[in-house]
Design a protein around this motif. Sequence first.
Motif, PDB file in Angstrom:
ATOM      1  N   ALA A 251       0.881  -1.170   0.000  1.00  0.00           N
ATOM      2  CA  ALA A 251       0.000   0.000   0.000  1.00  0.00           C
ATOM      3  C   ALA A 251       0.917   1.217   0.000  1.00  0.00           C
ATOM      4  O   ALA A 251       2.140   1.088   0.158  1.00  0.00           O
ATOM      5  CB  ALA A 251      -0.898  -0.018   1.235  1.00  0.00           C
ATOM      6  N   ASP A 252       0.366   2.387  -0.199  1.00  0.00           N
ATOM      7  CA  ASP A 252       1.154   3.628  -0.141  1.00  0.00           C
ATOM      8  C   ASP A 252       0.176   4.745   0.204  1.00  0.00           C
ATOM      9  O   ASP A 252      -0.653   5.111  -0.636  1.00  0.00           O
ATOM     10  CB  ASP A 252       1.840   3.873  -1.497  1.00  0.00           C
ATOM     11  N   VAL A 253       0.256   5.215   1.436  1.00  0.00           N
ATOM     12  CA  VAL A 253      -0.784   6.119   1.939  1.00  0.00           C
ATOM     13  C   VAL A 253      -0.141   7.354   2.556  1.00  0.00           C
ATOM     14  O   VAL A 253       0.894   7.249   3.219  1.00  0.00           O
ATOM     15  CB  VAL A 253      -1.634   5.397   3.023  1.00  0.00           C
ATOM     16  N   GLY A 336       0.967  10.822  -9.083  1.00  0.00           N
ATOM     17  CA  GLY A 336       0.760   9.463  -8.604  1.00  0.00           C
ATOM     18  C   GLY A 336       1.557   8.485  -9.438  1.00  0.00           C
ATOM     19  O   GLY A 336       2.214   8.881 -10.407  1.00  0.00           O
ATOM     20  N   HIS A 337       1.501   7.238  -9.046  1.00  0.00           N
ATOM     21  CA  HIS A 337       2.313   6.210  -9.711  1.00  0.00           C
ATOM     22  C   HIS A 337       1.626   4.856  -9.569  1.00  0.00           C
ATOM     23  O   HIS A 337       0.826   4.660  -8.656  1.00  0.00           O
ATOM     24  CB  HIS A 337       3.713   6.169  -9.086  1.00  0.00           C
ATOM     25  N   PRO A 338       1.950   3.917 -10.451  1.00  0.00           N
ATOM     26  CA  PRO A 338       1.409   2.574 -10.283  1.00  0.00           C
ATOM     27  C   PRO A 338       1.935   1.961  -8.984  1.00  0.00           C
ATOM     28  O   PRO A 338       3.031   2.295  -8.519  1.00  0.00           O
ATOM     29  CB  PRO A 338       1.951   1.802 -11.491  1.00  0.00           C
ATOM     30  N   VAL A 343       6.632  -0.291  -4.805  1.00  0.00           N
ATOM     31  CA  VAL A 343       5.859   0.886  -4.394  1.00  0.00           C
ATOM     32  C   VAL A 343       5.733   1.838  -5.575  1.00  0.00           C
ATOM     33  O   VAL A 343       4.629   2.282  -5.906  1.00  0.00           O
ATOM     34  CB  VAL A 343       6.515   1.581  -3.178  1.00  0.00           C
ATOM     35  N   HIS A 344       6.847   2.152  -6.198  1.00  0.00           N
ATOM     36  CA  HIS A 344       6.774   2.861  -7.485  1.00  0.00           C
ATOM     37  C   HIS A 344       6.819   1.749  -8.528  1.00  0.00           C
ATOM     38  O   HIS A 344       7.872   1.378  -9.024  1.00  0.00           O
ATOM     39  CB  HIS A 344       7.940   3.837  -7.646  1.00  0.00           C
ATOM     40  N   ASP A 345       5.678   1.190  -8.814  1.00  0.00           N
ATOM     41  CA  ASP A 345       5.611  -0.037  -9.604  1.00  0.00           C
ATOM     42  C   ASP A 345       5.963   0.246 -11.070  1.00  0.00           C
ATOM     43  O   ASP A 345       6.028   1.401 -11.501  1.00  0.00           O
ATOM     44  CB  ASP A 345       4.202  -0.641  -9.491  1.00  0.00           C
ATOM     45  N   MET A 359      -3.290   2.664  -9.004  1.00  0.00           N
ATOM     46  CA  MET A 359      -2.507   3.905  -9.020  1.00  0.00           C
ATOM     47  C   MET A 359      -2.628   4.616  -7.678  1.00  0.00           C
ATOM     48  O   MET A 359      -3.688   4.599  -7.062  1.00  0.00           O
ATOM     49  CB  MET A 359      -3.054   4.852 -10.098  1.00  0.00           C
ATOM     50  N   THR A 360      -1.548   5.256  -7.253  1.00  0.00           N
ATOM     51  CA  THR A 360      -1.685   6.189  -6.133  1.00  0.00           C
ATOM     52  C   THR A 360      -2.086   7.536  -6.713  1.00  0.00           C
ATOM     53  O   THR A 360      -1.768   7.856  -7.857  1.00  0.00           O
ATOM     54  CB  THR A 360      -0.369   6.365  -5.351  1.00  0.00           C
ATOM     55  N   VAL A 361      -2.801   8.285  -5.900  1.00  0.00           N
ATOM     56  CA  VAL A 361      -3.156   9.668  -6.266  1.00  0.00           C
ATOM     57  C   VAL A 361      -2.714  10.517  -5.086  1.00  0.00           C
ATOM     58  O   VAL A 361      -3.241  10.367  -3.984  1.00  0.00           O
ATOM     59  CB  VAL A 361      -4.671   9.796  -6.522  1.00  0.00           C
ATOM     60  N   GLU A 362      -1.699  11.370  -5.295  1.00  0.00           N
ATOM     61  CA  GLU A 362      -1.061  11.996  -4.137  1.00  0.00           C
ATOM     62  C   GLU A 362      -0.604  13.437  -4.370  1.00  0.00           C
ATOM     63  O   GLU A 362       0.586  13.724  -4.410  1.00  0.00           O
ATOM     64  CB  GLU A 362       0.125  11.153  -3.664  1.00  0.00           C
ATOM     65  N   PRO A 363      -1.579  14.330  -4.518  1.00  0.00           N
ATOM     66  CA  PRO A 363      -1.179  15.738  -4.623  1.00  0.00           C
ATOM     67  C   PRO A 363      -0.696  16.272  -3.283  1.00  0.00           C
ATOM     68  O   PRO A 363      -1.010  15.713  -2.229  1.00  0.00           O
ATOM     69  CB  PRO A 363      -2.489  16.424  -5.034  1.00  0.00           C
ATOM     70  N   LEU A 376      -1.814  14.301   0.619  1.00  0.00           N
ATOM     71  CA  LEU A 376      -2.816  13.254   0.850  1.00  0.00           C
ATOM     72  C   LEU A 376      -2.650  12.235  -0.255  1.00  0.00           C
ATOM     73  O   LEU A 376      -2.365  12.600  -1.395  1.00  0.00           O
ATOM     74  CB  LEU A 376      -4.226  13.845   0.807  1.00  0.00           C
ATOM     75  N   GLU A 377      -2.828  10.969   0.082  1.00  0.00           N
ATOM     76  CA  GLU A 377      -2.571   9.923  -0.923  1.00  0.00           C
ATOM     77  C   GLU A 377      -3.521   8.753  -0.737  1.00  0.00           C
ATOM     78  O   GLU A 377      -3.648   8.210   0.364  1.00  0.00           O
ATOM     79  CB  GLU A 377      -1.120   9.440  -0.779  1.00  0.00           C
ATOM     80  N   GLN A 378      -4.185   8.392  -1.835  1.00  0.00           N
ATOM     81  CA  GLN A 378      -5.052   7.214  -1.857  1.00  0.00           C
ATOM     82  C   GLN A 378      -4.530   6.214  -2.887  1.00  0.00           C
ATOM     83  O   GLN A 378      -3.848   6.609  -3.842  1.00  0.00           O
ATOM     84  CB  GLN A 378      -6.487   7.605  -2.267  1.00  0.00           C
TER      85      GLN A 378
END
Length: 418
Positions: A251-253, A336-338, A343-345, A359-363, A376-378
């Motif tokens: 995960a990556d949060v 974001g990234h896969p 983690v950075h897939d 994908m992570t979404v992390e602005p 914040l990251e989902q």
Amino acid sequence: MLPRSVAVVHANDIIATNADGTAAYCPNSDLFYLSGVEQEETVLLLAPDAEEARDREILFIREPTPLSKLWDGHKLSKEEARALSGIERVEWVSAFPGVFRSAMNEMENVYLNLNEHARAVIEADNRDARFVHETRRQYPLHAYHRLARLLRIQRLVKSPDEVDLIRKAAEITRDGFLSVAKLIRPGINECEVEAEFAREFIRRRGRFAFLPIVASGKNSCSLHYVANDQACRKGDVLLLDLAASYANYNADVTRTFPVSGKFSRRQREVYNAVLRVMEESIRGLCPGKSPKLWHKEGQALMQEELLQLGLISQREVKRQDVLNPALRRYFPHGLGHPLGLDVHDVIEPGLPIAEGWVMTVEPGIYIPEEGFGIRLEQDVLVGKVANTVLTADIPVEAELVEEIMHAAPKRAAGVRKR
Ligand code: GLY
Ligand code: MN
């Protein structure tokens, strides 16, 4: 692969540290993806067009010895490796050179594996890289191909089993966040917060997916701050970018907490701006869209928010260099990234976003002159018609974040819940 091909994938090296020390062993993601085997010194050979069925798929593992049993404990037997991988033919790794020679004799094309991650910093060759050099030296007339390209395309789309493992990693991560939320208060050290996550992750068979970022106050403006040794101060924010891995899936949060339990007006203003960009960017992750376009759309949203916050001006925007737009001063990283076995897939350049990607979404907005940053990251599973936020049950709205901090009496780090 082309007809008459052989492919080889190696385990990672055990990395030496100082003296006779070694780093914790990190399985090779590609080998694990293809075989389910994490053990060092393993080699996988695939030659789907081999004349003999038994030569088409072979796993090579290290042979346990009395000495290895004494020092390292149990290693896979051939039967165990067969059951784990589903590969019928398992050999000791000492047999590899001879078997490989026969395969090369029969095949025309060779697919070899390298870590081709765009941002990889590689100072020492690994087993795959050494094998590329040696094989090309010994067999200069075969046609060589990049296995990494094929694996990237495959690994980008997660199977339901893979998604389940990412969900499990997200679940463990959630419990870490819920546990830590009750501890955060002025005076607590960043290292105590890290320790609480470790307690929660390790007892659930999780590990830190990457070096945890526990960044209070101005540290929140360093994107990959990992010193994690400062006291959290009243009025500051605490940015937590950390997550568990489970069974090698990550995960990556990221969440940002107010140390005192309540965001200041300014912090909340910035927080909500980041949240809006995140929510809109989650909706914007559509199959068929190029990741570059998605990132540009995120930047456009962020530019609007930064204008509203008074951090950049219309004048600056009008004059900006398109390659280095004004918004990068406050949002200097990718959207974001896969996410997956790494983690950075892996990602394949030019491939559009597709159903099954995670994908992570992390602005984030980082304002060193005001002494704080918010990120914040989902983690998001891309669907055909709608996306699924795999980390949705880790509170993210400012009010909910404040709420879980107040949900139960503060308890000291290390005290177990009943
Ligand atoms: N979570 C750390 C990163 O994505 O760089
Ligand atoms: Mn990330």
